[in-house]
Structures are given as C-alpha cells and as structure tokens.
Design a protein around this motif. Sequence first.
Motif, mmCIF file in Angstrom:
data_model
loop_
_atom_site.group_PDB
_atom_site.id
_atom_site.type_symbol
_atom_site.label_atom_id
_atom_site.label_comp_id
_atom_site.label_asym_id
_atom_site.label_seq_id
_atom_site.Cartn_x
_atom_site.Cartn_y
_atom_site.Cartn_z
ATOM 1 N N ALA A 82 19.223 21.699 23.546
ATOM 2 C CA ALA A 82 20.139 23.016 23.657
ATOM 3 C C ALA A 82 19.111 24.282 23.445
ATOM 4 O O ALA A 82 18.948 25.173 24.070
ATOM 5 C CB ALA A 82 21.201 23.082 22.729
ATOM 6 N N GLU A 83 18.246 23.984 22.223
ATOM 7 C CA GLU A 83 17.251 24.925 21.942
ATOM 8 C C GLU A 83 16.253 24.949 23.160
ATOM 9 O O GLU A 83 15.856 26.164 23.500
ATOM 10 C CB GLU A 83 16.534 24.582 20.714
ATOM 11 C CG GLU A 83 15.503 25.574 20.244
ATOM 12 C CD GLU A 83 14.778 25.056 18.780
ATOM 13 O OE1 GLU A 83 13.808 25.454 18.748
ATOM 14 O OE2 GLU A 83 15.632 24.556 18.016
ATOM 15 N N ALA A 84 15.920 24.154 23.561
ATOM 16 C CA ALA A 84 14.866 24.141 24.767
ATOM 17 C C ALA A 84 15.444 24.691 25.963
ATOM 18 O O ALA A 84 14.608 25.271 26.625
ATOM 19 C CB ALA A 84 14.400 22.729 25.287
ATOM 20 N N ASP A 85 16.814 24.772 26.234
ATOM 21 C CA ASP A 85 17.389 25.489 27.234
ATOM 22 C C ASP A 85 17.872 26.827 26.867
ATOM 23 O O ASP A 85 18.329 27.423 27.707
ATOM 24 C CB ASP A 85 18.576 24.826 27.738
ATOM 25 C CG ASP A 85 18.142 23.215 28.291
ATOM 26 O OD1 ASP A 85 17.285 22.943 28.672
ATOM 27 O OD2 ASP A 85 19.196 22.441 28.537
ATOM 28 N N GLY A 86 17.567 27.167 25.650
ATOM 29 C CA GLY A 86 17.898 28.555 25.327
ATOM 30 C C GLY A 86 19.386 28.790 25.090
ATOM 31 O O GLY A 86 19.921 29.814 24.878
#
Length: 97
Positions: free
Chosen positions: A27-31
């Motif tokens: 999720a973090e990598a996808d913003g």
Amino acid sequence: MQLPERDGDGYLTNMNLWTPEIGRAMAEADGVELTDEKWNQIMKAREYYEEFGSVPPIRKFSKYLEVDQKEMFKLWLTGPMKPITKYGGLPKPTGCV
C-alpha cells in the motif's frame, strides 16, 4: 522492504508470501494510506476468504461487515474490493466490484 513479485495490477503472484508487513508495504509503495478502518476491512476479507474459500462480492462483504456499501466506497475512494484484496494478499475479485 523488498516486495515479492506482483502482477501488472499490483497483486502478489504468490499469495502465500503475504504477511501484514508486506500488505502495508505494498500500500505504501502504491501511495495508499491504510487507516485502522481500512486495515480492519482487509483483515475481515482474509477471514471471509479463509472461511468460505472465495473473495466476496461487495454486496455480500458489506453485509458481512455490517457496513453500508456507500460508506465503503467513500472510505476507499474507489471500488473497495480491489484494494482490499490486493493489500490483503487475496485473489483478484471477479464480477462487479
């Protein structure tokens, strides 16, 4: 954190590699910010999948959560089942999501 291989839609190619840390890192990598409410829905989807062996359609899942579908759409700002299943390490939903 090194993320496991994902397909073109961002889903894990091997769902057995999923851990909560990987879900959060994806999720973090996808913003995408995962609030406690979103994370609860992800974990409930995993619970549903373990119990029934399938990803539920949004109608069935909102009833399972006892949450209004419209509220889920507001929370996720999109069709909720796609990010819920993606960050939960579950298969892609089929049908209308």
